[in-house]
Design an enzyme around this catalytic site. Structure first.
Site, PDB file in Angstrom:
ATOM      1  N   SER A 146       0.846  -1.206   0.000  1.00 60.63           N
ATOM      2  CA  SER A 146       0.000   0.000   0.000  1.00 60.63           C
ATOM      3  C   SER A 146       0.876   1.248   0.000  1.00 60.63           C
ATOM      4  O   SER A 146       2.075   1.165   0.306  1.00 60.63           O
ATOM      5  CB  SER A 146      -0.852  -0.033   1.273  1.00 60.63           C
ATOM      6  N   TYR A 159      -3.713  -0.212   9.821  1.00 58.63           N
ATOM      7  CA  TYR A 159      -3.484  -0.562   8.409  1.00 58.63           C
ATOM      8  C   TYR A 159      -2.039  -0.227   8.015  1.00 58.63           C
ATOM      9  O   TYR A 159      -1.344  -1.025   7.384  1.00 58.63           O
ATOM     10  CB  TYR A 159      -4.493   0.205   7.557  1.00 58.63           C
TER      11      TYR A 159
END
Ligand code: NAP
Ligand code: GCO
Length: 266
Positions: A146, A159
């Site tokens: 990510s 996250y």
């Protein structure tokens, strides 16, 4: 170099959480390059939806229900695929979740849940496929990382911690198993228009763009959100012999976000 190095004929691929979204689009690309597609998802409805979508693209995919955080279920899944389809040559650790909650309001249980799906599960699935890859003499593992493998922002502490950890797990698998001709790389997608990011693109009551939507467009040199199908070709590259010398690398497919300081507000 031969263009055939990019082909995946005869290869078996497992893409986790690939009923729709990024995983589904990566699987379409791997299939186009010749691979047989296996995927799992956490619920039967999702697997059925996925099987239907693959069929619509003319693909006889093998779909399985499996929670990637559950080691017993993952071991069963891998054994089943080996028996029914063949040894997994390509693993794409795609299944993931996000919880957007300010850190001081997040419970430890919520934090752990994100780490469990986004970091512990890629470890569990990679651990399950590596022994057969070693026996077979090759293997490709692609971890879906990510922007948050590099950057932080408000509300995504768990996250970002998981995706940062996944970047290092990628480098460690490369370090530990590179000598067995296993390449483990990551793809770091930028902001991709999928259900996961839909809340960030919702129109405001007055019909204007969500402020985060405008922010991302201004922060991306490409000037737009990316589409999930734009991750397919990078995945094919990392799954193929064309990338045999690439190991422990995170390929950011972000329209240039990480290179750019962002557009000056008017
Ligand atoms: P998505 O639309 O939410 O799809 C993820 C899939 O994983 C869903 O089918 C989900 O099922 C499944 N899943 C969740 N937990 C699972 C579990 N324990 N076991 C098995 N499957 C599970 O996400 P996406 O946007 O396509 O993202 C795919 C990956 O790319 C994720 O790792 C995400 O973090 C990463 N990523 C996304 C973006 C983006 O902008 N969209 C950017 C960078 C990275 P449910 O539908 O039940 O949740
Ligand atoms: C967010 C987003 C991101 C993306 C993606 C960026 O809330 O900032 O959901 O985290 O999904 O992972 O690469």
């Amino acid at each position: 170099m031969k263009m055939s190095d990019f082909r995946l004929d005869g290869k078996v691929a497992l893409v986790t959480g690939a009923s729709y979204g990024i995983g589904f689009n990566i699987a379409l690309g791997l299939h186009e390059a010749g691979a047989t597609i296996c995927f799992n998802d956490i619920k039967q409805e999702l697997v059925d939806q996925g099987l239907k979508s693959y069929k619509e693209h003319g693909i006889d995919a093998h779909g399985y229900v499996c929670d990637v955080t559950n080691e017993d279920q993952v071991n069963e899944l891998v054994a089943k695929i080996e028996a029914e389809v063949g040894v997994i040559d390509i693993l794409v650790n795609n299944a993931g979740i996000i919880k957007r909650i300010p850190m001081i309001e997040m419970t430890a249980a919520q934090f752990r849940q994100v780490i469990d799906v986004d970091l512990n599960a890629p470890f569990i699935v990679a651990k399950a496929v590596i022994p057969s890859m070693i026996k077979k003499g090759h293997g490709k593992i692609i971890n879906i990382c990510s922007m948050m493998s590099e950057l932080g922002r408000e509300t995504v502490s768990a996250y970002a911690a998981a995706k940062g950890g996944l970047k290092m797990l990628t480098r460690n698998i490369c370090s530990e198993y590179g000598e067995y001709n296993i390449q483990c790389n990551g793809i770091g997608p930028g902001y991709i228009a999928t259900p996961q990011t839909a809340p960030l693109r919702e129109r405001q009551a007055d019909g204007s763009r969500h402020p985060f939507d405008s922010f991302i467009v201004a922060k991306t040199p490409a000037g737009r959100w990316l589409e999930p199908e734009e991750l397919a070709a990078p995945a094919v590259f990392l799954a193929s012999d064309a990338s045999n010398a690439v190991n422990g690398h995170i390929l950011y497919v972000d329209g240039g976000i990480l290179a750019y300081i962002g557009k000056q507000p008017k």
